[in-house]
Design a protein around this motif. Structure first.
Motif, PDB file in Angstrom:
ATOM      1  N   TYR A 356       0.855  -1.243  -0.040  1.00 28.36           N
ATOM      2  CA  TYR A 356      -0.026  -0.061  -0.074  1.00 28.36           C
ATOM      3  C   TYR A 356       0.794   1.401  -0.069  1.00 28.36           C
ATOM      4  O   TYR A 356       0.682   2.213  -0.801  1.00 28.36           O
ATOM      5  N   LEU A 357       1.700   1.326   0.931  1.00 29.48           N
ATOM      6  CA  LEU A 357       2.637   2.688   1.085  1.00 29.48           C
ATOM      7  C   LEU A 357       3.398   2.814  -0.150  1.00 29.48           C
ATOM      8  O   LEU A 357       3.269   4.033  -0.596  1.00 29.48           O
ATOM      9  N   PRO A 358       4.205   1.835  -0.477  1.00 30.84           N
ATOM     10  CA  PRO A 358       4.940   2.235  -1.910  1.00 30.84           C
ATOM     11  C   PRO A 358       3.988   2.541  -3.219  1.00 30.84           C
ATOM     12  O   PRO A 358       4.193   3.616  -3.901  1.00 30.84           O
ATOM     13  N   THR A 359       2.718   1.919  -3.036  1.00 30.03           N
ATOM     14  CA  THR A 359       2.102   2.290  -4.198  1.00 30.03           C
ATOM     15  C   THR A 359       1.537   3.588  -4.132  1.00 30.03           C
ATOM     16  O   THR A 359       1.458   4.444  -5.298  1.00 30.03           O
ATOM     17  N   VAL A 360       0.925   4.217  -2.888  1.00 26.92           N
ATOM     18  CA  VAL A 360       0.628   5.416  -2.715  1.00 26.92           C
ATOM     19  C   VAL A 360       1.724   6.523  -3.165  1.00 26.92           C
ATOM     20  O   VAL A 360       1.209   7.384  -3.812  1.00 26.92           O
ATOM     21  N   CYS A 361       2.920   6.158  -2.474  1.00 26.91           N
ATOM     22  CA  CYS A 361       3.991   7.047  -3.105  1.00 26.91           C
ATOM     23  C   CYS A 361       4.162   7.448  -4.336  1.00 26.91           C
ATOM     24  O   CYS A 361       4.431   8.426  -5.054  1.00 26.91           O
ATOM     25  N   GLU A 362       3.884   6.065  -5.257  1.00 25.50           N
ATOM     26  CA  GLU A 362       4.293   6.454  -6.634  1.00 25.50           C
ATOM     27  C   GLU A 362       2.884   7.249  -7.282  1.00 25.50           C
ATOM     28  O   GLU A 362       3.134   8.024  -8.167  1.00 25.50           O
ATOM     29  N   LEU A 363       1.996   6.954  -6.946  1.00 25.44           N
ATOM     30  CA  LEU A 363       0.825   7.343  -7.168  1.00 25.44           C
ATOM     31  C   LEU A 363       0.613   9.282  -7.172  1.00 25.44           C
ATOM     32  O   LEU A 363       0.050   9.746  -8.017  1.00 25.44           O
ATOM     33  N   ILE A 364       1.177   9.401  -5.886  1.00 20.51           N
ATOM     34  CA  ILE A 364       1.204  10.807  -5.785  1.00 20.51           C
ATOM     35  C   ILE A 364       2.397  11.652  -5.817  1.00 20.51           C
ATOM     36  O   ILE A 364       2.505  12.840  -5.623  1.00 20.51           O
ATOM     37  N   GLY A 365       3.316  10.934  -6.377  1.00 26.21           N
ATOM     38  CA  GLY A 365       4.653  11.389  -6.775  1.00 26.21           C
ATOM     39  C   GLY A 365       5.295  11.795  -5.678  1.00 26.21           C
ATOM     40  O   GLY A 365       6.134  12.893  -5.528  1.00 26.21           O
ATOM     41  N   SER A 366       5.437  10.941  -4.542  1.00 22.49           N
ATOM     42  CA  SER A 366       6.527  11.033  -3.360  1.00 22.49           C
ATOM     43  C   SER A 366       7.407  10.030  -3.326  1.00 22.49           C
ATOM     44  O   SER A 366       7.124   8.938  -3.730  1.00 22.49           O
TER      45      SER A 366
END
Length: 484
Positions: A356-366
């Motif tokens: 979840y966390l790696p995916t969200v980082c990529e989705l939001i550009g972080s």
């Protein structure tokens, strides 16, 4: 387009997946997507229509499966509640944090969570429902012996708005006091809640989550929220209209099936609100469970209603809650993002809450955290059809009942119990998801290689457990896994 900020963290961690510019371009919209994580409590793989259940009515979840991705090999990581929740927020195995069991310890303040990453990138952050990652009051707790020591509420873990209970509550009339063992008050941003706690508990939760979303939309602010239901964890209780839907079944079955249908209705309500607010096409919605179903077998008639949770189904998987066999950790899971994720997909690639966390980082550009090990990897390339397999293995460890370790690498799963005389086990999950055919003798070299990977990973976790990932002081908690 909203300017993207980045969470800058110096250093280097193992098992990290780098931010992919190509994937960022593929998901680029007018703004970064909103993100919602829905989590059921003790829902078995076989407890939903989209996974083949012919009795329990879950039309809204079934619609999500038709409109997005259904995961057939999605893992909760933890075989019980609190460990999974810790890993869901951090992308790190809970053994690194010392949260090996329920009602023990708290989510360390040094952890970089989904809420922290999203907040640093301009998101409104909200949590609604069960927490189970520490106490919500410094003076009272239904389970923790030292509330002040284990104080770690969501509003002190980077959530702007939070309505939460410390542990499970009845799934109908959660504040009625009918089940003394599960008296766990609702708290809203530090204040005890007394209003609007009647009826279905999933509705109680959604009544607070939707206004948070409405407020963020009105402010033109992206949002991330974790909506963690208590359903269908015991005490399993369904209201009259839901009992009537299943009146041909036993009392315990009526309650179990009914509370799941009630939760499903609230998920449908949420999706309707996202559409009404005009943000459904810019919102990725996840659904999963924190572990497999509660114990097996049929309870004695006089306990049937209270122990309704025992009617949960693990599909054709071996094991249930508290086990690292598939029945304990392979859970029903979905992802929907209208207009971005192709409809009607069935994904057999192994994936987990660690992602979840790696995916969200990529989705939001972080950027991902780079000063500590991250055990998951971004699923963005897989979600968008740009990749067909993951690059990292999925590790498991548990001290529930007995020490257990497991590792999924490709189609194979290694299972071992270090302190037991039971030998190692190796399964080909694609051909044998029920884990019935031990291939350890046919593939000894593969098993040895996977066990070597597992040993390296455990030692990495040991360093994390000792506080080596944090520059500031760390209060060690729990007991590390004993491995001979």
């Amino acid at each position: 387009m909203r300017h993207r900020t980045f969470l800058k963290i110096a250093g280097f961690g193992i098992m990290l997946t780098a931010f992919s510019p190509e994937a960022a371009t593929a998901v680029e919209k007018d703004r970064s997507p909103n993100v919602i994580f829905l989590l059921a409590d003790d829902l078995g793989y076989g407890d939903t229509g989209f996974n083949g259940n012919k009795i329990i009515k879950t039309p809204h979840l079934d619609a999500m499966a038709e409109e997005g991705i259904r995961f057939t090999r999605f893992y909760s990581i933890g075989p019980v509640c609190a460990p999974t929740r810790a890993s869901s927020l951090t992308g790190r195995h809970y053994m690194r944090l010392g949260m090996m069991d329920v009602n023990v310890g708290k989510l360390p303040k040094q952890e970089i969570t989904l809420a922290k990453v999203c907040k640093a990138n301009g998101y409104a952050t909200g949590h609604f429902g069960k927490w189970h990652l520490g106490t919500l009051s410094k003076t009272e707790s239904p389970r923790h012996k030292d509330p002040a020591k284990d104080f770690a509420p969501p509003w002190e873990r980077d959530y702007d708005d939070a309505l939460a209970t410390e542990i499970s509550v009845p799934t109908w009339n959660p504040a009625s006091g009918a089940h003394k063992k599960h008296d766990s008050p609702y708290w809203h941003n530090g204040n005890k809640v007394t209003e609007n706690l009647e009826g279905d508990d999933s509705r109680v939760i959604m009544d607070r989550a939707i206004p948070f979303i409405e407020k963020a939309v009105a402010a033109d602010q992206p949002f991330m929220t974790t909506i963690w239901f208590h359903t269908p964890h015991s005490p399993v209780v369904a209201g009259p209209e839901y009992l009537k839907m299943y009146e041909e079944y036993t009392e315990g079955q009526q309650h179990y099936y009914g509370c799941i249908t009630a939760m499903d209705e609230q998920i449908g309500r949420l999706r309707a609100e996202l559409k009404r607010l005009g943000v459904d096409k810019n919102t990725i919605l996840w659904f999963g469970s924190d572990n497999g179903p509660e114990g097996g077998g049929r309870p004695k008639p006089k306990y049937d209603a209270y122990h309704g949770a025992f009617y949960g189904k693990a599909g054709n998987f071996r094991g249930r809650k508290r086990s690292l066999y598939n029945g304990g950790v392979c859970v029903p899971a979905l992802a929907v993002w209208p207009g971005t994720i192709d409809k009607g997909q069935t994904l057999q690639v192994p994936s987990s809450t660690l992602d979840y966390l790696p995916t969200v980082c990529e989705l939001i550009g972080s950027e991902q955290p780079q000063d500590r090990p991250i055990d998951g990897e971004s699923l963005v390339p897989i979600l968008l059809g740009k990749a067909k397999e993951r690059h990292t293995y999925i590790p498991f460890a548990s001290t529930i009942k007995t020490s257990q370790l497991a590792l999924i690498k490709g189609d194979y799963k290694l299972f071992t119990m270090p302190a037991s005389a039971q030998g190692d086990e190796l399964y080909h999950l694609h051909d044998d998801p029920a884990e019935a055919n031990n291939l350890i003798e046919e593939h000894p070299e593969r098993a040895q290689s996977m066990k070597a990977d597992l040993k390296i990973w455990v030692e990495s976790c040991r360093k994390s457990f000792e506080g080596k990932d944090y520059p500031e002081p760390y209060e060690q908690q729990g007991t590390f896994l004993k491995v001979e």
